[in-house]
Enzyme design. Structure first.
Site, PDB file in Angstrom:
ATOM      1  N   LYS A 125       0.823  -1.230   0.000  1.00 43.56           N
ATOM      2  CA  LYS A 125       0.000   0.000   0.000  1.00 43.56           C
ATOM      3  C   LYS A 125       0.848   1.267   0.000  1.00 43.56           C
ATOM      4  O   LYS A 125       0.619   2.179  -0.801  1.00 43.56           O
ATOM      5  CB  LYS A 125      -0.896   0.029   1.244  1.00 43.56           C
ATOM      6  CG  LYS A 125      -1.992  -1.001   1.277  1.00 43.56           C
ATOM      7  CD  LYS A 125      -2.861  -0.831   2.502  1.00 43.56           C
ATOM      8  CE  LYS A 125      -2.167  -1.140   3.807  1.00 43.56           C
ATOM      9  NZ  LYS A 125      -1.850  -2.553   3.985  1.00 43.56           N
ATOM     10  N   THR A 126       1.803   1.336   0.920  1.00 41.19           N
ATOM     11  CA  THR A 126       2.580   2.570   1.066  1.00 41.19           C
ATOM     12  C   THR A 126       3.353   2.885  -0.211  1.00 41.19           C
ATOM     13  O   THR A 126       3.320   4.017  -0.710  1.00 41.19           O
ATOM     14  CB  THR A 126       3.551   2.452   2.256  1.00 41.19           C
ATOM     15  OG1 THR A 126       2.798   2.247   3.456  1.00 41.19           O
ATOM     16  CG2 THR A 126       4.395   3.708   2.408  1.00 41.19           C
ATOM     17  N   GLU A 169      -3.541   6.369   1.407  1.00 45.52           N
ATOM     18  CA  GLU A 169      -3.303   4.972   1.747  1.00 45.52           C
ATOM     19  C   GLU A 169      -4.449   4.502   2.625  1.00 45.52           C
ATOM     20  O   GLU A 169      -4.811   5.165   3.606  1.00 45.52           O
ATOM     21  CB  GLU A 169      -1.971   4.827   2.476  1.00 45.52           C
ATOM     22  CG  GLU A 169      -1.656   3.393   2.860  1.00 45.52           C
ATOM     23  CD  GLU A 169      -0.287   3.233   3.500  1.00 45.52           C
ATOM     24  OE1 GLU A 169      -0.036   2.159   4.082  1.00 45.52           O
ATOM     25  OE2 GLU A 169       0.537   4.163   3.413  1.00 45.52           O
TER      26      GLU A 169
END
Length: 467
Positions: A125-126, A169
């Site tokens: 995700k990041t 995010e």
């Protein structure tokens, strides 16, 4: 004040807003965006940090330590899931009937008046959120963004942009990402994690199904068509209004990558869409997983109108985020890398990349398991992943907010490995000295985990210098 009141940006601008735990990655990002918009912000945290210093410079009133008096004249209180019910500021806010909201709700309010893209998935995700941000910046769109990690080139994890796009995010760990209701979303992959919150895999699929349902009408979803978890999820979705774009290596995907070339510090792939060649992704990051992340970012960015050639240039310029395969330094031919990986799947792809970086050298790991519940659930899988490395030093479990579980320690992982592969060493000082003594020119030392193992990079570099 109503306990379920929603706020527009103009309404928020009139309030005194207090953050409990403002120094956290997610909380500080939201505060930074609110400060850029001229909001009246205060916040507290148990420890001082560089993040707090930067927020203070932007105009926030910052308190070190938690005390009921820190609330002052607060009219809205924002907390993270890490804040205990016994926190004195939280208790005082409730006693004064001040509205208290989770950070996800606050972020949802900030996103509500933008074309928003939420980036979700068990892993990646990041990095994917940061890639999407940098790619859109390269295309001249100046998006607002809130990320759980710091972009290397920007030196920040959040920004209030001049454009109409907001990228966030979306963390599934406690289900709070259902508040976002984005215009579009990315799902990188789905598998069981956060076993402190999800009882089983079925519960994970249920929350992702709700997440897809939360995407605005006639919105879009970019998802990895190669991922088994995503394939399972897609069978459960009934959203004929939703534009679904799949990406991956398989020919059935809408966005496909092929001719993959993985070098020690870079990766390249040709990309196409429904058979049409779009160009070549050239990343300054190693690993096939990062090529997939970049393809997800590319697909989502094209959906909001960004030019393909500028996106490719932006992704080429991306140098990563802090704590994601971050090179801390090199001494006497020994590279020291730090990585946030804390799930067996993440360890596997990270260590494969580390082996490719080391080439003929060795990969020596310092791993700190994160949470007792995760260690208990995945001990054998952790051991399997760590065997990719040449040797592993196992620190004791980093508890985070969990209470110890009887019989659960890092020894559960060590028991699935041989003495030639692993050493359980709970002393960080001892690990620093031992790993530095073991390393030879050409080796890669990697600190792995979501806890304070990241603090060992500099001491290891110093110990290598002192040999």
């Amino acid at each position: 004040m109503s306990t379920n009141q929603r706020f527009t940006l103009s309404e928020l601008a009139k309030l005194k807003i207090h953050f409990i735990g403002i120094g956290g990655a997610g909380m500080s990002g939201i505060a930074r965006i609110m400060l850029a918009k001229g909001f009246n912000i205060s916040g507290s945290d148990k420890n001082d940090s560089s993040l707090l210093t930067s927020l203070k410079a932007l105009g926030a009133e910052i308190f070190i330590g938690h005390d009921a008096q820190n609330l002052g004249g607060a009219e809205l209180v924002i907390i993270s899931s890490a804040i205990a019910e016994t926190n004195p500021e939280l208790l005082a806010a409730k006693a004064r009937s001040i509205q208290v909201v989770q950070r996800a709700n606050a972020l949802a309010w900030l996103m509500s008046e933008s074309t928003s893209i939420a980036v979700a998935g068990t892993h990646g995700k990041t990095t994917t959120t940061a890639m999407l941000t940098v790619a859109l910046q390269s295309a001249g769109l100046d998006p607002s963004f809130a990320i759980g990690g710091t972009i290397n080139t920007a030196g920040t994890n959040a920004h209030s942009g001049s454009g109409s796009i907001f990228i966030a995010e979306a963390d599934e760990s406690d289900g709070s990402f259902l508040a976002y209701q984005p215009t579009g979303a990315i799902i990188t992959n789905i598998e069981l994690d956060h076993v402190d919150h999800f009882a089983d895999e079925a519960a994970v699929f249920e929350v992702f199904e709700h997440f897809v349902s939360s995407i605005k009408k006639n919105g879009f979803l970019v998802a990895c068509g190669d991922d088994p978890g995503v394939k399972t999820l897609l069978k459960r979705i009934n959203r004929p209004d939703l534009k679904i774009l799949l990406y991956g290596k398989d020919e059935s995907n809408d966005f496909r990558m092929s001719k993959i070339a993985l070098a020690p510090t870079t990766s390249i792939a040709s990309i196409s869409s429904t058979g049409k060649k779009l160009g070549e992704l050239q990343l300054s990051l190693p690993g096939e997983h990062n090529l997939l992340n970049s393809l997800a970012a590319f697909a989502a960015a094209t959906e909001v109108g960004a030019a393909e050639d500028k996106l490719i240039l932006g992704l080429k310029s991306f140098t990563g985020t802090r704590r994601r395969f971050e090179l801390k330094g090199e001494v006497a031919g020994v590279k020291v890398i730090d990585d946030y990986g804390h799930h067996p799947t993440e360890l596997t792809v990270t260590l494969i990349a580390a082996k490719n970086l080391a080439q003929s050298g060795r990969v020596i790991v310092v791993f700190q398991p994160h949470r007792y519940s995760r260690t208990a659930a995945f001990a054998p899988a952790f051991a399997t992943a760590l065997k990719i490395a040449d040797f592993t030093f196992l620190l004791e479990v980093y508890a985070a907010s969990e209470k110890p579980i009887s019989g659960v320690s890092s020894l559960l992982i060590a028991k699935n490995m041989s003495a030639t592969e692993v050493k359980f060493e709970p002393s960080m000082l001892a690990v620093v000295n031992e790993v530095a003594a073991m390393a030879k020119s050409g080796d890669v030392i990697i600190t792995l985990g979501a806890g304070d193992v990241s603090s060992l990079g500099e001491p290891i570099l110093q110990a290598l210098s002192n040999r």
